[in-house]
Design a protein around this motif. Structure first.
Motif, PDB file in Angstrom:
ATOM      1  N   CYS A 109      31.329  60.034   8.114  1.00  0.00           N
ATOM      2  CA  CYS A 109      30.476  58.846   8.280  1.00  0.00           C
ATOM      3  C   CYS A 109      29.112  59.044   7.634  1.00  0.00           C
ATOM      4  O   CYS A 109      28.578  58.127   7.001  1.00  0.00           O
ATOM      5  CB  CYS A 109      30.337  58.502   9.756  1.00  0.00           C
ATOM      6  SG  CYS A 109      31.832  57.793  10.486  1.00  0.00           S
ATOM      7  N   ARG A 110      28.544  60.228   7.778  1.00  0.00           N
ATOM      8  CA  ARG A 110      27.242  60.484   7.170  1.00  0.00           C
ATOM      9  C   ARG A 110      27.321  60.427   5.644  1.00  0.00           C
ATOM     10  O   ARG A 110      26.402  59.934   4.988  1.00  0.00           O
ATOM     11  CB  ARG A 110      26.707  61.840   7.619  1.00  0.00           C
ATOM     12  CG  ARG A 110      26.115  61.810   9.019  1.00  0.00           C
ATOM     13  CD  ARG A 110      25.496  63.136   9.394  1.00  0.00           C
ATOM     14  NE  ARG A 110      24.820  63.056  10.694  1.00  0.00           N
ATOM     15  CZ  ARG A 110      24.310  64.095  11.335  1.00  0.00           C
ATOM     16  NH1 ARG A 110      24.387  65.310  10.785  1.00  0.00           N
ATOM     17  NH2 ARG A 110      23.713  63.942  12.495  1.00  0.00           N
ATOM     18  N   GLN A 111      28.401  60.924   5.104  1.00  0.00           N
ATOM     19  CA  GLN A 111      28.575  60.844   3.658  1.00  0.00           C
ATOM     20  C   GLN A 111      28.652  59.386   3.203  1.00  0.00           C
ATOM     21  O   GLN A 111      28.027  58.992   2.208  1.00  0.00           O
ATOM     22  CB  GLN A 111      29.850  61.593   3.237  1.00  0.00           C
ATOM     23  CG  GLN A 111      30.082  61.590   1.730  1.00  0.00           C
ATOM     24  CD  GLN A 111      31.344  62.348   1.339  1.00  0.00           C
ATOM     25  OE1 GLN A 111      31.954  63.025   2.167  1.00  0.00           O
ATOM     26  NE2 GLN A 111      31.732  62.239   0.082  1.00  0.00           N
ATOM     27  N   GLY A 112      29.400  58.581   3.935  1.00  0.00           N
ATOM     28  CA  GLY A 112      29.497  57.165   3.587  1.00  0.00           C
ATOM     29  C   GLY A 112      28.171  56.446   3.743  1.00  0.00           C
ATOM     30  O   GLY A 112      27.813  55.594   2.921  1.00  0.00           O
ATOM     31  N   MET A 113      27.414  56.779   4.780  1.00  0.00           N
ATOM     32  CA  MET A 113      26.104  56.167   4.991  1.00  0.00           C
ATOM     33  C   MET A 113      25.135  56.549   3.876  1.00  0.00           C
ATOM     34  O   MET A 113      24.343  55.721   3.407  1.00  0.00           O
ATOM     35  CB  MET A 113      25.559  56.586   6.358  1.00  0.00           C
ATOM     36  CG  MET A 113      26.321  55.980   7.524  1.00  0.00           C
ATOM     37  SD  MET A 113      26.187  56.909   9.083  1.00  0.00           S
ATOM     38  CE  MET A 113      24.426  56.902   9.354  1.00  0.00           C
ATOM     39  N   ALA A 114      25.206  57.804   3.428  1.00  0.00           N
ATOM     40  CA  ALA A 114      24.340  58.241   2.332  1.00  0.00           C
ATOM     41  C   ALA A 114      24.687  57.505   1.043  1.00  0.00           C
ATOM     42  O   ALA A 114      23.792  57.083   0.287  1.00  0.00           O
ATOM     43  CB  ALA A 114      24.471  59.751   2.133  1.00  0.00           C
ATOM     44  N   GLU A 115      25.976  57.327   0.793  1.00  0.00           N
ATOM     45  CA  GLU A 115      26.395  56.595  -0.414  1.00  0.00           C
ATOM     46  C   GLU A 115      25.928  55.142  -0.354  1.00  0.00           C
ATOM     47  O   GLU A 115      25.464  54.586  -1.360  1.00  0.00           O
ATOM     48  CB  GLU A 115      27.919  56.655  -0.547  1.00  0.00           C
ATOM     49  CG  GLU A 115      28.462  58.041  -0.860  1.00  0.00           C
ATOM     50  CD  GLU A 115      29.982  58.084  -0.803  1.00  0.00           C
ATOM     51  OE1 GLU A 115      30.591  57.026  -0.487  1.00  0.00           O
ATOM     52  OE2 GLU A 115      30.559  59.149  -1.060  1.00  0.00           O
ATOM     53  N   ALA A 116      26.053  54.523   0.819  1.00  0.00           N
ATOM     54  CA  ALA A 116      25.610  53.135   0.967  1.00  0.00           C
ATOM     55  C   ALA A 116      24.110  53.017   0.767  1.00  0.00           C
ATOM     56  O   ALA A 116      23.619  52.076   0.118  1.00  0.00           O
ATOM     57  CB  ALA A 116      26.014  52.605   2.342  1.00  0.00           C
ATOM     58  N   ASN A 117      23.341  53.969   1.296  1.00  0.00           N
ATOM     59  CA  ASN A 117      21.885  53.935   1.152  1.00  0.00           C
ATOM     60  C   ASN A 117      21.455  54.222  -0.283  1.00  0.00           C
ATOM     61  O   ASN A 117      20.445  53.679  -0.757  1.00  0.00           O
ATOM     62  CB  ASN A 117      21.235  54.926   2.112  1.00  0.00           C
ATOM     63  CG  ASN A 117      21.212  54.427   3.541  1.00  0.00           C
ATOM     64  OD1 ASN A 117      21.428  53.236   3.796  1.00  0.00           O
ATOM     65  ND2 ASN A 117      20.964  55.319   4.485  1.00  0.00           N
ATOM     66  N   ALA A 118      22.207  55.065  -0.981  1.00  0.00           N
ATOM     67  CA  ALA A 118      21.865  55.383  -2.376  1.00  0.00           C
ATOM     68  C   ALA A 118      21.916  54.133  -3.249  1.00  0.00           C
ATOM     69  O   ALA A 118      21.121  53.986  -4.196  1.00  0.00           O
ATOM     70  CB  ALA A 118      22.817  56.445  -2.917  1.00  0.00           C
ATOM     71  N   GLU A 119      22.819  53.226  -2.927  1.00  0.00           N
ATOM     72  CA  GLU A 119      22.948  51.999  -3.713  1.00  0.00           C
ATOM     73  C   GLU A 119      21.770  51.045  -3.507  1.00  0.00           C
ATOM     74  O   GLU A 119      21.610  50.094  -4.263  1.00  0.00           O
ATOM     75  CB  GLU A 119      24.260  51.293  -3.343  1.00  0.00           C
ATOM     76  CG  GLU A 119      25.499  52.074  -3.745  1.00  0.00           C
ATOM     77  CD  GLU A 119      26.786  51.377  -3.335  1.00  0.00           C
ATOM     78  OE1 GLU A 119      26.684  50.302  -2.678  1.00  0.00           O
ATOM     79  OE2 GLU A 119      27.866  51.893  -3.665  1.00  0.00           O
ATOM     80  N   LYS A 120      20.949  51.318  -2.508  1.00  0.00           N
ATOM     81  CA  LYS A 120      19.813  50.440  -2.218  1.00  0.00           C
ATOM     82  C   LYS A 120      18.542  50.840  -2.981  1.00  0.00           C
ATOM     83  O   LYS A 120      17.527  50.131  -2.895  1.00  0.00           O
ATOM     84  CB  LYS A 120      19.547  50.433  -0.710  1.00  0.00           C
ATOM     85  CG  LYS A 120      20.710  49.871   0.112  1.00  0.00           C
ATOM     86  CD  LYS A 120      20.424  49.943   1.596  1.00  0.00           C
ATOM     87  CE  LYS A 120      21.540  49.286   2.418  1.00  0.00           C
ATOM     88  NZ  LYS A 120      22.834  49.956   2.306  1.00  0.00           N
TER      89      LYS A 120
END
Length: 588
Positions: free
Chosen positions: A481-492
């Motif tokens: 989940c943390r990896q997915g959250m980091a990827e989502a935040n990177a796109e911002k």
């Protein structure tokens, strides 16, 4: 049995003896209705002539009750209103668990404030300590047991001329009422989630050295006429409870047994509270409920007659029949959003089954309804979901996620997961990891399963996943989940977000903290910024301000950015529609 029912009515009703005597016939028939009422004479000539007298009931009670000679307008002596007056005694609240407990604390404080109590933020200064408790997980209860031992030591040290009273409120009080009163002698009173109106009376009973308890669950209590008193009056955000209880009966969940059946607060009461919060300058309201989007107001006749059967998300079911009539969640959400266009609206915690298209379209079309949805998955395995009695499959959940993203393209998603549920295999666990990777949540709340008494799982299933396996699976899911959250935040990175400033950052006094539309925390430097995009005049930022922020860096849980200008919710929406050309030129 009949004498017990009558005695409860005598105590709870607080009516004079004479009025109790007048209503005895109806009380007797009501009590007997569920215990062989076919044996009771119903002919008018034999209604009470051959039946038991009042004394027949009273003589079986466990305590001696004697009739008192009082007038029609008098009150029962042991319920003197003066005894229930707080007399400026100081109350200290300690709140555990979910946002519903925060809301319950504000209701309890409203009741006590109206009864003459004062609030203190210092536990050492308190005359009364009230712990608003959570029973969802074992760890939460263990923290409270430890805290109660500390309260016992405080009571021992306290001067006898100023005794300290300790009360346990909420879900733990409902679940462990007997254990609390017998095991923890420091507890003077317990009150369940539906008994907060009774707190002044319960506290008055403890003044004589007795323990007091009220954990009766209600079928209709919503505290609709109690205006909560906010515990943090200066905050720009607030919670508004719209319903209580839950009918879903998921096999792992204790909520239906500690908070009772679903009942919705009348929409008029909700709108009044939201308007009051708007008048106080609140910029964000979160609608609360155990299953908030199953809201169904039946308070008015036109609502009851409405042709609005339960409209479930595709592929989802329930253990109960579809409910007909009532003002539904989409209507409530629409009206709440119209109260103040500059007030953000959120809601938690919803159930994925209750997301018909009208709700999704409303979120998409209303600028002040946040594009953030909490979609609790609990597991990625259809087999485990069936054991959990979630009434949907993995495939149905993923189809709902795809549909939500199609209707609301920029939606932020969060979820709940339980690892190590009864019978969960390694393959089941891997399916949960797979689902988390596919959806890639912006936030997630993850827990190892702990068995709760009274639940379906406690009676029918076996908690057969070892504790060390649960912890290992939890750690693996956290990493995914943390990896997915980091990827989502990177796109911002490079995007401009509308941020509501909530106060000074906990880590640095030179920074401010707030949240964007997707409910992600955003950290920004505390500095003067233009009063509007492209403006020449600047002013400092303060709590409750809307600020346009350009995102510059991230972690898995936090975004950081540069504040560009003060703005408004509607102004930022206009800026989005016009493109970000004006923001970019203002920065250069």
């Amino acid at each position: 049995m009949y004498s017990t029912c009558l005695r409860m009515n005598l105590i709870a009703s607080m009516r004079p003896y004479r009025s109790v005597q007048k209503s005895l016939q109806g009380q007797f028939r009501t009590c007997c209705a569920g215990h062989g009422s076919d044996k009771i004479p119903t002919n008018s000539s034999t209604k009470l002539k051959d039946g038991p007298s009042l004394q027949d009931f009273l003589k079986y009670s466990t305590e001696e009750l004697r009739p008192v000679e009082i007038g029609e307008e008098d009150t029962v002596p042991y319920l003197n209103e003066d005894d229930m007056w707080g007399g400026r005694r100081k109350v200290y609240f300690e709140t555990y668990g979910c946002q519903m407990n925060v809301s319950d604390t504000e209701i309890a404080w409203s009741v006590l404030k109206d009864s003459g109590y004062q609030r203190t933020e210092s536990v050492n200064d308190a005359d009364v300590i009230l712990a608003v408790t959570c029973a969802i997980r074992e760890n939460a209860e263990q923290k409270i047991w430890t805290r109660l031992q500390e309260f016992r030591a405080m009571k021992t040290r306290r001067n006898k001329s100023r005794p300290l009273k300790v009360g346990v409120l909420g879900c733990m009080a409902e679940r462990l009422k007997k254990d609390l009163l017998e095991r923890e002698k420091s507890v003077d009173l317990i009150a369940g989630p539906d008994a907060y109106r009774d707190l002044p009376r319960l506290l008055s009973v403890t003044e004589s050295g007795q323990q007091a308890a009220n954990v009766v669950l209600s079928l209709d209590e919503t505290y609709a006429d109690v205006m909560p008193v906010r515990m943090n009056a200066g905050a720009p955000t607030a919670f508004v409870s719209i319903m209580r209880g839950c009918d879903n009966m998921c096999s792992y969940c204790i909520v239906p047994f500690t908070r009772g059946r679903e009942r919705s607060r009348p929409i008029k009461s909700i709108l009044e509270e939201v308007r009051a919060l708007s008048g106080q300058g609140v910029k964000e309201v979160t609608l609360l409920g155990q299953n908030v989007n199953s809201y169904r107001d039946m308070s008015e006749q036109q609502h009851q007659l409405a042709d609005s059967p339960t409209n479930l998300s595709a592929g989802f079911g329930t253990i109960y029949r579809k409910k007909k009539g009532g003002l539904r969640f989409s209507a409530l959400l629409d009206r709440v959003a119209q109260v103040d266009p500059e007030m953000r609206i959120r809601f938690v915690s919803p159930h994925p089954k209750d997301f018909p298209d009208e709700v999704l379209q409303l979120i998409r079309d209303r600028p002040n309804i946040c594009n953030h949805l909490h979609l609790p998955a609990q597991s990625g395995s259809s087999q485990v979901l069936q054991s959990m009695r979630r009434n949907h499959t993995r495939e149905a959940y993923l189809e709902l996620v795809q549909h939500v993203k199609k209707v609301i393209p920029d939606v932020s998603l969060s979820s709940d997961f339980i690892v190590g549920f009864c019978g969960e295999t390694e393959d089941d666990h891997n399916q949960t990891l797979s689902l988390a990777r596919l959806v890639r949540y912006d936030n997630a709340y993850l827990f190892a399963y702990s068995m709760r008494k009274k639940t379906h799982a406690y009676h029918k299933l076996m908690d057969d996943v070892p504790a060390d396996v649960k912890q290992r699976r939890l750690a693996e899911l956290i990493n995914v989940c943390r990896q997915g959250m980091a990827e989502a935040n990177a796109e911002k990175i490079g995007q401009v977000h509308l941020v509501l400033v909530e106060g000074v950052s906990k880590k640095s006094a030179s920074d401010l903290a707030g949240r964007n539309d997707g409910n992600t925390k955003v950290i920004i430097p505390n500095m003067d910024i233009p009063d509007e995009v492209g403006g020449q005049k600047s002013s400092p930022m303060k709590t409750g301000d809307y600020v346009a922020v350009k995102i510059t860096s991230y972690t898995s849980q936090v975004l950081k950015g540069i504040p560009l200008a003060h703005t408004s919710l509607q102004g930022f929406r206009y800026m989005e529609l016009q493109g970000q050309r004006a923001v970019n030129s203002a920065q250069t």
